[in-house]
Motif scaffolding. Sequence first.
Motif, PDB file in Angstrom:
ATOM      1  N   UNK A 104      36.614  30.009  48.598  1.00  0.00           N
ATOM      2  CA  UNK A 104      37.292  30.777  49.645  1.00  0.00           C
ATOM      3  C   UNK A 104      38.405  31.584  48.995  1.00  0.00           C
ATOM      4  N   UNK A 105      38.853  32.665  49.617  1.00  0.00           N
ATOM      5  CA  UNK A 105      39.912  33.482  49.025  1.00  0.00           C
ATOM      6  C   UNK A 105      41.118  32.656  48.602  1.00  0.00           C
ATOM      7  N   UNK A 106      41.617  32.951  47.413  1.00  0.00           N
ATOM      8  CA  UNK A 106      42.747  32.196  46.862  1.00  0.00           C
ATOM      9  C   UNK A 106      44.070  32.614  47.488  1.00  0.00           C
ATOM     10  N   UNK A 107      44.144  33.844  48.001  1.00  0.00           N
ATOM     11  CA  UNK A 107      45.372  34.357  48.587  1.00  0.00           C
ATOM     12  C   UNK A 107      45.121  34.774  50.041  1.00  0.00           C
ATOM     13  N   UNK A 108      46.073  34.532  50.898  1.00  0.00           N
ATOM     14  CA  UNK A 108      45.918  34.833  52.325  1.00  0.00           C
ATOM     15  C   UNK A 108      45.950  36.332  52.595  1.00  0.00           C
ATOM     16  N   UNK A 109      46.751  37.073  51.823  1.00  0.00           N
ATOM     17  CA  UNK A 109      46.877  38.514  52.035  1.00  0.00           C
ATOM     18  C   UNK A 109      46.508  39.283  50.778  1.00  0.00           C
ATOM     19  N   UNK A 110      45.885  40.449  50.991  1.00  0.00           N
ATOM     20  CA  UNK A 110      45.570  41.376  49.896  1.00  0.00           C
ATOM     21  C   UNK A 110      44.877  40.676  48.730  1.00  0.00           C
ATOM     22  N   UNK A 111      43.896  39.867  49.036  1.00  0.00           N
ATOM     23  CA  UNK A 111      43.155  39.124  48.022  1.00  0.00           C
ATOM     24  C   UNK A 111      42.093  40.021  47.371  1.00  0.00           C
ATOM     25  N   UNK A 112      42.120  40.113  46.029  1.00  0.00           N
ATOM     26  CA  UNK A 112      41.141  40.901  45.288  1.00  0.00           C
ATOM     27  C   UNK A 112      40.305  39.957  44.434  1.00  0.00           C
ATOM     28  N   UNK A 113      39.082  39.638  44.851  1.00  0.00           N
ATOM     29  CA  UNK A 113      38.226  38.762  44.044  1.00  0.00           C
ATOM     30  C   UNK A 113      37.666  39.494  42.833  1.00  0.00           C
ATOM     31  N   UNK A 114      37.768  38.861  41.679  1.00  0.00           N
ATOM     32  CA  UNK A 114      37.252  39.415  40.424  1.00  0.00           C
ATOM     33  C   UNK A 114      36.340  38.372  39.797  1.00  0.00           C
ATOM     34  N   UNK A 115      35.067  38.698  39.661  1.00  0.00           N
ATOM     35  CA  UNK A 115      34.087  37.760  39.110  1.00  0.00           C
ATOM     36  C   UNK A 115      33.821  38.118  37.647  1.00  0.00           C
ATOM     37  N   UNK A 116      34.013  37.122  36.770  1.00  0.00           N
ATOM     38  CA  UNK A 116      33.737  37.276  35.348  1.00  0.00           C
ATOM     39  C   UNK A 116      32.629  36.308  34.951  1.00  0.00           C
ATOM     40  N   UNK A 117      31.990  36.591  33.820  1.00  0.00           N
ATOM     41  CA  UNK A 117      30.915  35.728  33.334  1.00  0.00           C
ATOM     42  C   UNK A 117      31.248  35.304  31.915  1.00  0.00           C
ATOM     43  N   UNK A 118      31.041  34.025  31.613  1.00  0.00           N
ATOM     44  CA  UNK A 118      31.427  33.583  30.283  1.00  0.00           C
ATOM     45  C   UNK A 118      30.653  32.351  29.846  1.00  0.00           C
ATOM     46  N   UNK A 119      30.448  32.262  28.546  1.00  0.00           N
ATOM     47  CA  UNK A 119      30.017  31.040  27.888  1.00  0.00           C
ATOM     48  C   UNK A 119      31.256  30.444  27.213  1.00  0.00           C
ATOM     49  N   UNK A 120      31.128  29.271  26.627  1.00  0.00           N
ATOM     50  CA  UNK A 120      32.269  28.688  25.911  1.00  0.00           C
ATOM     51  C   UNK A 120      32.687  29.598  24.765  1.00  0.00           C
ATOM     52  N   UNK A 121      31.716  30.181  24.083  1.00  0.00           N
ATOM     53  CA  UNK A 121      32.032  31.031  22.940  1.00  0.00           C
ATOM     54  C   UNK A 121      32.857  32.242  23.348  1.00  0.00           C
ATOM     55  N   UNK A 122      32.604  32.772  24.536  1.00  0.00           N
ATOM     56  CA  UNK A 122      33.248  34.012  24.969  1.00  0.00           C
ATOM     57  C   UNK A 122      34.637  33.815  25.579  1.00  0.00           C
TER      58      UNK A 122
END
Length: 437
Positions: A78-96
């Motif tokens: 669920x959104x981490x912030x109540x107002x002006x929440x901008x979700x940013x999805x990143x992808x990673x392995x342990x190496x990255x």
Amino acid sequence: MKKLLFEKYCHFQYNVLAELEKTIDDTYFSENMTRVCAFMSEILHDIFIYHIVHSNKYKVKELEVVYFKDTRHQNSLCPAFKKNNIPIVLLSSEYYIPYVGVLLQSLKEYACMDYGYDVIVLHKGINNELQDQLLRVTADVNNISIRFFNAKAVVDDSEFYVSSQFYAVEAYYRILTPWILKSYDKAIVMDSDLVINGDISELYNQNIDDKCIAAVKDIVYMEFLNGSQPGVLEYTKEKMKMKNPYNYVNTGVMLMNLKRIREKCTGTELVNFCRKNHFNIQEQDGLNAFFEGEIKFLDLKWNYYVEVNPGIQDAICGWAPRENKVQYMSMNPYGGYRPYIIHYASQPKPWNDPNVKYSEFWWRYAAKTEFYPLINFRMAQGSVNGALVFGRLSLARRVADKLLPKGSKRREALKKIMPRGSKQFEFLKKMYHKFTI
């Protein structure tokens, strides 16, 4: 078991184990060695069951064993912030993870205090120590939240096609974003080989109500289409079935309309589409093919593709469409028409070769993270995605370039004999990657 049989089972097990326990001195046992009675009970279990089966007194049914490797519960996001929440999805392995840390450092420096940046890292098994290291990058600010979500719990990635040693199966996780972020209407989805050079709240506030995705047209792919890589135009039309190949976008930076995507298709449909089609550029080709006509084209500043090698530089100058080339050449990270996101999309990466164009931006952020010593160590070792290479290119690639120099008649003849996407080309590529790893 019936109660009487179960009592016999317990009597057999516990009597033997009780006697065994008396004979063992575990003073200097390791933690694993202290489980000796548990290991023995497994053997006794098999002995008892074997005896029951062969006594022919009972009806016995055999079932498959189901093994649950990871039983940790993952809460719905669920959104981490109540107002002006901008979700940013990143992808990673342990190496990255170190390179994700550099990206987050750049995000922190351009984050606007009016917004909350809700970062979600999709992965398939990043250990707690590395997670804690990444969390420390933004620990000194209160408007950036970082959470981790194991996407492998949502989809079996074993059937995804990985076309190159420079690609990772984790890249496919971006296609799951609409269904992992069920409580979100849209989100920014980004690769990890980039840095932010401006506030990305402007990107998030783009209106894409009538489209599924917003992204930047891929100038490098366009020069492929114009002939720098023979066979790409035919592949895009025939394999990807795109009506207008020049609408191809780079999915390293996307604004996804999660709500509209969920209305247009199911996660199973999109996953199966990418699974059954072994596309050259994996999920990027898949998203372009699946959502053609549902993509809004963004300004180049939101995904500035850096000329990280001479091949890309020459291709853009000689093969890219004139209008796109003019726009690209007018971009200047130091001022004026500047990129807000600098993307080191090809090889080598700035962390492998500091001579890469505009790598100074990347290294300025890297030096501020605790990953800096590790990044330098890897560069000294010549490590690319966990595989050792010799200098900027792998040994196999260097040999190939020696025998078939760029621009030579031999190299051009081979391109005609084995056009990109052909069966011969795919076989040669598989052999190449076999010897480069």
